[in-house]
Scaffold this motif. Structure first.
Motif, PDB file in Angstrom:
ATOM      1  N   TYR A 122      -2.746  -9.470  14.704  1.00 32.33           N
ATOM      2  CA  TYR A 122      -4.008  -8.759  14.924  1.00 32.33           C
ATOM      3  C   TYR A 122      -3.801  -7.253  15.034  1.00 32.33           C
ATOM      4  O   TYR A 122      -2.740  -6.784  15.434  1.00 32.33           O
ATOM      5  CB  TYR A 122      -4.648  -9.227  16.240  1.00 32.33           C
ATOM      6  N   PHE A 123      -4.878  -6.513  14.726  1.00 31.85           N
ATOM      7  CA  PHE A 123      -4.979  -5.078  14.976  1.00 31.85           C
ATOM      8  C   PHE A 123      -5.886  -4.867  16.185  1.00 31.85           C
ATOM      9  O   PHE A 123      -6.788  -5.649  16.451  1.00 31.85           O
ATOM     10  CB  PHE A 123      -5.638  -4.345  13.798  1.00 31.85           C
ATOM     11  N   PHE A 124      -5.677  -3.740  16.875  1.00 36.63           N
ATOM     12  CA  PHE A 124      -6.471  -3.308  18.020  1.00 36.63           C
ATOM     13  C   PHE A 124      -7.187  -2.027  17.601  1.00 36.63           C
ATOM     14  O   PHE A 124      -6.532  -1.040  17.253  1.00 36.63           O
ATOM     15  CB  PHE A 124      -5.535  -3.064  19.202  1.00 36.63           C
ATOM     16  N   THR A 125      -8.520  -2.020  17.623  1.00 39.46           N
ATOM     17  CA  THR A 125      -9.274  -0.857  17.135  1.00 39.46           C
ATOM     18  C   THR A 125      -9.036   0.397  17.967  1.00 39.46           C
ATOM     19  O   THR A 125      -9.329   1.494  17.501  1.00 39.46           O
ATOM     20  CB  THR A 125     -10.795  -1.136  17.076  1.00 39.46           C
ATOM     21  N   LYS A 126      -8.524   0.254  19.182  1.00 41.86           N
ATOM     22  CA  LYS A 126      -8.278   1.433  20.014  1.00 41.86           C
ATOM     23  C   LYS A 126      -6.951   2.118  19.683  1.00 41.86           C
ATOM     24  O   LYS A 126      -6.680   3.213  20.177  1.00 41.86           O
ATOM     25  CB  LYS A 126      -8.347   1.066  21.494  1.00 41.86           C
ATOM     26  N   VAL A 154     -12.374 -10.611  19.425  1.00 44.92           N
ATOM     27  CA  VAL A 154     -12.412 -10.599  20.884  1.00 44.92           C
ATOM     28  C   VAL A 154     -12.746  -9.192  21.379  1.00 44.92           C
ATOM     29  O   VAL A 154     -12.134  -8.211  20.953  1.00 44.92           O
ATOM     30  CB  VAL A 154     -11.075 -11.092  21.492  1.00 44.92           C
ATOM     31  N   GLY A 155     -13.734  -9.121  22.236  1.00 49.86           N
ATOM     32  CA  GLY A 155     -14.151  -7.854  22.825  1.00 49.86           C
ATOM     33  C   GLY A 155     -14.661  -6.828  21.827  1.00 49.86           C
ATOM     34  O   GLY A 155     -14.846  -5.669  22.164  1.00 49.86           O
ATOM     35  N   GLY A 156     -14.855  -7.262  20.571  1.00 45.76           N
ATOM     36  CA  GLY A 156     -15.281  -6.338  19.533  1.00 45.76           C
ATOM     37  C   GLY A 156     -14.213  -5.305  19.180  1.00 45.76           C
ATOM     38  O   GLY A 156     -14.518  -4.289  18.557  1.00 45.76           O
TER      39      GLY A 156
END
Length: 172
Positions: free
Chosen positions: A80-84, A157-159
């Motif tokens: 997965y990637f994390f948008t933050k 998850v969590g957008g």
């Protein structure tokens, strides 16, 4: 009456903390879920395993999922990637408690091998000296609730958490 209310409130706070998993810049590492074990990497696009682990060489493959073609580790566990995270920043925005739910994908190799992945693979340093694998300049993570190859329970998850396409793009 107080116990159910306090339990519900505690569960709500824990869920919110794990879903958002924001944090300050800086890379940290975490051990993948407890059942993880290191083993020889495979290069099959349909590799199987029981849990994520940092495989020697950090081999990545492509696998079919309910979200389409996704990037998985050598054992078939979704990444997965994390948008933050900030592309090409050299750091991870997922720190401390975030890493419990989202362990980093690490390697021991300077040149992780891939099969079917067309994005640019690299690594960034974690504070403990491990190599956190990146794709197109973005750090890669597991989701601790994904228990078997093909699980994609972290999607959306969590957008802020999204599966990764073979080209290294977020699948939204």
């Amino acid at each position: 009456m107080k116990k159910p209310l306090s339990f519900g409130l505690g569960a709500l706070i824990l869920t919110a903390a794990l879903a958002g998993c924001g944090g300050s810049p800086g890379t940290a590492t975490s051990t993948p879920p407890a059942a993880a074990t290191s083993s020889a990497a495979t290069t099959s696009a349909s590799a199987t395993a029981s849990s994520p682990a940092a495989a020697a060489g950090a081999d990545m493959n492509v696998s079919a999922s309910s979200a389409g073609q996704i990037v998985v580790d050598s054992k078939g566990m979704s990444l997965y990637f994390f948008t933050k995270d900030v592309k090409d920043s050299g750091t991870s925005a997922c720190t401390e408690a975030c890493l419990t739910a989202w362990p980093i994908f690490t390697t021991t190799s300077d040149a992780p091998t891939v099969e079917g992945v067309t994005g640019t693979v690299g690594t960034i340093a974690s504070p403990d000296g491990k190599k956190h694998v990146t794709l197109n300049g973005m750090p890669l993570y597991y989701y601790a609730k994904d228990k078997a190859p093909g699980d994609v329970t972290g999607q959306g998850v969590g957008g802020v958490w999204y599966l990764v396409s073979p080209a290294g793009e977020m699948i939204k």
